[in-house]
Design a protein around this motif. Structure first.
Motif, PDB file in Angstrom:
ATOM      1  N   ARG A   1       3.900   8.168   0.840  1.00  0.00           N
ATOM      2  CA  ARG A   1       3.154   7.148   0.105  1.00  0.00           C
ATOM      3  C   ARG A   1       3.230   7.504  -1.375  1.00  0.00           C
ATOM      4  O   ARG A   1       3.443   8.663  -1.735  1.00  0.00           O
ATOM      5  N   ALA A   2       3.003   6.531  -2.215  1.00  0.00           N
ATOM      6  CA  ALA A   2       2.973   6.810  -3.647  1.00  0.00           C
ATOM      7  C   ALA A   2       1.833   7.769  -3.962  1.00  0.00           C
ATOM      8  O   ALA A   2       1.916   8.574  -4.894  1.00  0.00           O
ATOM      9  N   ALA A   3       0.749   7.709  -3.166  1.00  0.00           N
ATOM     10  CA  ALA A   3      -0.436   8.511  -3.448  1.00  0.00           C
ATOM     11  C   ALA A   3      -0.428   9.869  -2.753  1.00  0.00           C
ATOM     12  O   ALA A   3      -1.269  10.710  -3.032  1.00  0.00           O
ATOM     13  N   ARG A   4       0.520  10.100  -1.832  1.00  0.00           N
ATOM     14  CA  ARG A   4       0.543  11.382  -1.133  1.00  0.00           C
ATOM     15  C   ARG A   4       1.923  11.648  -0.547  1.00  0.00           C
ATOM     16  O   ARG A   4       2.717  10.724  -0.339  1.00  0.00           O
ATOM     17  N   SER A   5       2.180  12.907  -0.274  1.00  0.00           N
ATOM     18  CA  SER A   5       3.428  13.298   0.371  1.00  0.00           C
ATOM     19  C   SER A   5       3.270  13.171   1.888  1.00  0.00           C
ATOM     20  O   SER A   5       2.146  13.234   2.406  1.00  0.00           O
ATOM     21  N   PRO A   6       4.367  13.020   2.607  1.00  0.00           N
ATOM     22  CA  PRO A   6       4.263  12.950   4.061  1.00  0.00           C
ATOM     23  C   PRO A   6       3.851  14.290   4.651  1.00  0.00           C
ATOM     24  O   PRO A   6       4.100  15.345   4.074  1.00  0.00           O
ATOM     25  N   MET A   7       3.195  14.253   5.794  1.00  0.00           N
ATOM     26  CA  MET A   7       2.815  15.481   6.490  1.00  0.00           C
ATOM     27  C   MET A   7       4.038  16.126   7.131  1.00  0.00           C
ATOM     28  O   MET A   7       4.992  15.422   7.503  1.00  0.00           O
ATOM     29  N   PRO A   8       4.042  17.447   7.312  1.00  0.00           N
ATOM     30  CA  PRO A   8       5.080  18.076   8.124  1.00  0.00           C
ATOM     31  C   PRO A   8       5.027  17.512   9.544  1.00  0.00           C
ATOM     32  O   PRO A   8       3.974  17.079  10.020  1.00  0.00           O
ATOM     33  N   VAL A   9       6.153  17.518  10.223  1.00  0.00           N
ATOM     34  CA  VAL A   9       6.224  16.902  11.548  1.00  0.00           C
ATOM     35  C   VAL A   9       5.263  17.567  12.528  1.00  0.00           C
ATOM     36  O   VAL A   9       4.691  16.890  13.397  1.00  0.00           O
ATOM     37  N   THR A  10       5.047  18.856  12.408  1.00  0.00           N
ATOM     38  CA  THR A  10       4.118  19.522  13.329  1.00  0.00           C
ATOM     39  C   THR A  10       2.685  19.045  13.114  1.00  0.00           C
ATOM     40  O   THR A  10       1.919  18.921  14.070  1.00  0.00           O
ATOM     41  N   ALA A  11       2.322  18.760  11.867  1.00  0.00           N
ATOM     42  CA  ALA A  11       0.983  18.238  11.591  1.00  0.00           C
ATOM     43  C   ALA A  11       0.840  16.819  12.138  1.00  0.00           C
ATOM     44  O   ALA A  11      -0.224  16.439  12.657  1.00  0.00           O
ATOM     45  N   ALA A  12       1.915  16.030  12.042  1.00  0.00           N
ATOM     46  CA  ALA A  12       1.901  14.681  12.604  1.00  0.00           C
ATOM     47  C   ALA A  12       1.753  14.736  14.120  1.00  0.00           C
ATOM     48  O   ALA A  12       1.032  13.938  14.732  1.00  0.00           O
TER      49      ALA A  12
ATOM     50  N   LEU B   1       0.813  -1.212   0.000  1.00  0.00           N
ATOM     51  CA  LEU B   1       0.000   0.000   0.000  1.00  0.00           C
ATOM     52  C   LEU B   1       0.848   1.264   0.000  1.00  0.00           C
ATOM     53  O   LEU B   1       0.437   2.287  -0.554  1.00  0.00           O
ATOM     54  N   ALA B   2       2.034   1.193   0.592  1.00  0.00           N
ATOM     55  CA  ALA B   2       2.911   2.366   0.612  1.00  0.00           C
ATOM     56  C   ALA B   2       3.340   2.766  -0.793  1.00  0.00           C
ATOM     57  O   ALA B   2       3.649   3.935  -1.048  1.00  0.00           O
ATOM     58  N   GLN B   3       3.338   1.796  -1.711  1.00  0.00           N
ATOM     59  CA  GLN B   3       3.775   2.073  -3.082  1.00  0.00           C
ATOM     60  C   GLN B   3       2.622   2.025  -4.078  1.00  0.00           C
ATOM     61  O   GLN B   3       2.838   2.078  -5.282  1.00  0.00           O
ATOM     62  N   GLN B   4       1.403   1.939  -3.569  1.00  0.00           N
ATOM     63  CA  GLN B   4       0.225   1.827  -4.427  1.00  0.00           C
ATOM     64  C   GLN B   4      -0.420   3.201  -4.616  1.00  0.00           C
ATOM     65  O   GLN B   4      -0.825   3.845  -3.649  1.00  0.00           O
ATOM     66  N   ALA B   5      -0.530   3.639  -5.841  1.00  0.00           N
ATOM     67  CA  ALA B   5      -1.120   4.952  -6.125  1.00  0.00           C
ATOM     68  C   ALA B   5      -2.638   4.879  -6.238  1.00  0.00           C
ATOM     69  O   ALA B   5      -3.329   5.886  -6.052  1.00  0.00           O
TER      70      ALA B   5
ATOM     71  N   ALA C   1       9.511  20.340   4.949  1.00  0.00           N
ATOM     72  CA  ALA C   1       9.272  18.948   4.563  1.00  0.00           C
ATOM     73  C   ALA C   1      10.562  18.303   4.067  1.00  0.00           C
ATOM     74  O   ALA C   1      11.398  18.970   3.455  1.00  0.00           O
ATOM     75  N   HIS C   2      10.712  17.026   4.336  1.00  0.00           N
ATOM     76  CA  HIS C   2      11.913  16.307   3.893  1.00  0.00           C
ATOM     77  C   HIS C   2      12.109  16.435   2.384  1.00  0.00           C
ATOM     78  O   HIS C   2      13.237  16.591   1.911  1.00  0.00           O
ATOM     79  N   LYS C   3      11.020  16.368   1.645  1.00  0.00           N
ATOM     80  CA  LYS C   3      11.132  16.400   0.186  1.00  0.00           C
ATOM     81  C   LYS C   3      11.641  17.753  -0.320  1.00  0.00           C
ATOM     82  O   LYS C   3      12.122  17.856  -1.446  1.00  0.00           O
ATOM     83  N   ASP C   4      11.522  18.798   0.517  1.00  0.00           N
ATOM     84  CA  ASP C   4      11.959  20.127   0.103  1.00  0.00           C
ATOM     85  C   ASP C   4      13.392  20.436   0.488  1.00  0.00           C
ATOM     86  O   ASP C   4      13.892  21.523   0.188  1.00  0.00           O
ATOM     87  N   VAL C   5      14.040  19.505   1.160  1.00  0.00           N
ATOM     88  CA  VAL C   5      15.442  19.691   1.524  1.00  0.00           C
ATOM     89  C   VAL C   5      16.299  19.069   0.438  1.00  0.00           C
ATOM     90  O   VAL C   5      16.250  17.857   0.212  1.00  0.00           O
TER      91      VAL C   5
END
Length: 402
Positions: free
Chosen positions: A289-300, A212-216, A385-389
């Motif tokens: 996830r393949a279907a979404r980006s991770p949340m910022p840590v503060t949102a988590a 599921l982590a790789q399922q879009a 976000a990690h993806k923005d670093v």
């Protein structure tokens, strides 16, 4: 295989084994790192294996260090009583050159692989021998170096999809053990059980989780059903694998229940389940996830802090207080417009120790520059976000700075 019989009395209870124990026929009785807590456990190993042996070829330096210790005592005319009392410890591995030995370094990629393989392919015949050493190593890391452990697992979780389930299980287990020990002040035995339950909570759907982590595409009806009943199936599977602790099993059975309410009024097992559920929410929000980006840590953090009725959750609040608003492994923006990675928790939840990775122009700094976020010029003003670093950092660079 070159087996050598060892003295049962040399096994140090309550400490990780410095090498694997085998039976007279070579059968694996306990892996390296397994913690033997009682004489009864030791007695059952002797019964299974007829005697305790070490494979010299497999154990290498750790066994030779133990033998060298005995030889040194013989040369010093040590009496037989003292010789018989010599214990095998993990420290014996470094005994010949203790001062020159490199510091212990956790091999996180190997732990990810071990956890993934254990949870994907559990077998009743060796599950305790594989699970207990793994849990013991994670528990030891949480107790001895909690900030480094949190940094490694939060950092890995924010980018892991291939071994998502194993990494997530390790993160949730370690978060629960840190919170239980540092904030909830639970007894050591209860800290151990919540770690075991969290590590095994999704054992019946490990492969599905990784898929599921790789399922879009959206989940199918069959997948939705599997997710919804995985807690009960995990409990049943753990029973088949030889788990007898009812507290462990009950915590797994209820870990997905969304039942807010007074934490103190819940039974110990349900308190564990609630803490696992809050840590599970936190870890799931962090992961990509393949279907979404991770949340910022503060949102988590916010998702864990508030319950299903949008009220402050006691277990979630304990989690946030223990980890801080900006936990190790998160990326933050400073008042100086620099981007930094959080290395360890600070004196308050909003002033962690950080190291700058990009300057105010967004360029990599090369060297990781420490900053005191309690100072106004380096105050944290947001998360990144990690993806923005745009800087690739290895744990081998980060962990020595913790």
């Amino acid at each position: 295989m070159k087996l050598v019989t060892i003295n049962v009395g040399s096994i140090q209870l309550g400490h990780p084994l410095p090498f694997a124990l085998r039976g007279a026929d070579g059968t694996l009785l306990a892996q390296k790192g397994f913690v033997v807590n009682t004489r009864d456990e030791l007695g059952s190993m002797v019964t299974r294996g007829r005697q305790l042996c070490v494979d010299v070829e497999e154990s290498g330096e750790s066994y030779r260090a133990y033998v060298a210790q005995l030889q040194r005592m013989l040369r010093q005319d040590t009496n037989l009583g003292e010789l018989a009392s010599v214990k095998m410890t993990a420290g014996a591995q470094a005994a010949p050159r203790e001062r020159d030995a490199p510091p212990y370094v956790v091999d996180w990629p190997t732990l990810q692989e071990r956890t993934t393989q254990l949870l994907r392919h559990p077998h009743a015949f060796d599950f305790p021998d594989r699970f207990q050493p793994l849990h013991a190593e994670l528990a030891r890391n949480c107790e001895q170096s909690p900030d480094a452990t949190l940094l490694a697992l939060i950092y890995l979780s924010a980018q892991e999809t291939r071994m998502y389930s194993g990494t997530h299980a390790m993160l949730v287990a370690c978060v629960c053990m840190v919170v239980a020990r540092e904030m909830l002040r639970w007894p050591a035995a209860q800290v151990q059980v919540v770690g075991q339950a969290a590590l095994s909570m999704n054992i019946a759907m490990t492969e599905l989780q990784d898929q599921l982590a790789q399922q879009a595409q959206p989940l199918t009806s069959a997948q939705i059903t599997a997710v919804e009943n995985h807690a009960a199936r995990s409990e049943a599977l753990l029973r088949e694998l030889g788990v007898h602790s009812e507290m462990w099993l009950e915590a797994v059975r209820h870990h997905h229940h969304r039942t807010p309410g007074a934490f103190s009024q819940k039974s110990p097992a349900l308190q564990m389940a609630r803490l696992i559920q809050r840590a599970d929410v936190f870890g799931a929000r962090l992961a990509p996830r393949a279907a979404r980006s991770p949340m910022p840590v503060t949102a988590a953090m916010q998702a864990s802090y508030y319950d299903e009725e949008q009220k402050v959750d006691e277990a979630g609040a304990a989690l946030v207080k223990a980890l801080g608003i900006y936990p190790p492994g998160a990326f933050v923006k400073l008042a100086s417009q620099e981007v930094a990675v959080v290395l360890r928790r600070g004196s308050t939840g909003t002033t962690p120790r950080v190291a700058v990775v990009t300057n105010r122009l967004g360029m990599p700094t090369g060297e990781l520059i420490p900053r005191d976020t309690a100072q106004p010029q380096w105050k944290i003003v947001g998360v990144v976000a990690h993806k923005d670093v745009r800087v690739k950092l290895s744990l081998n660079r980060l962990l020595p700075l913790v």
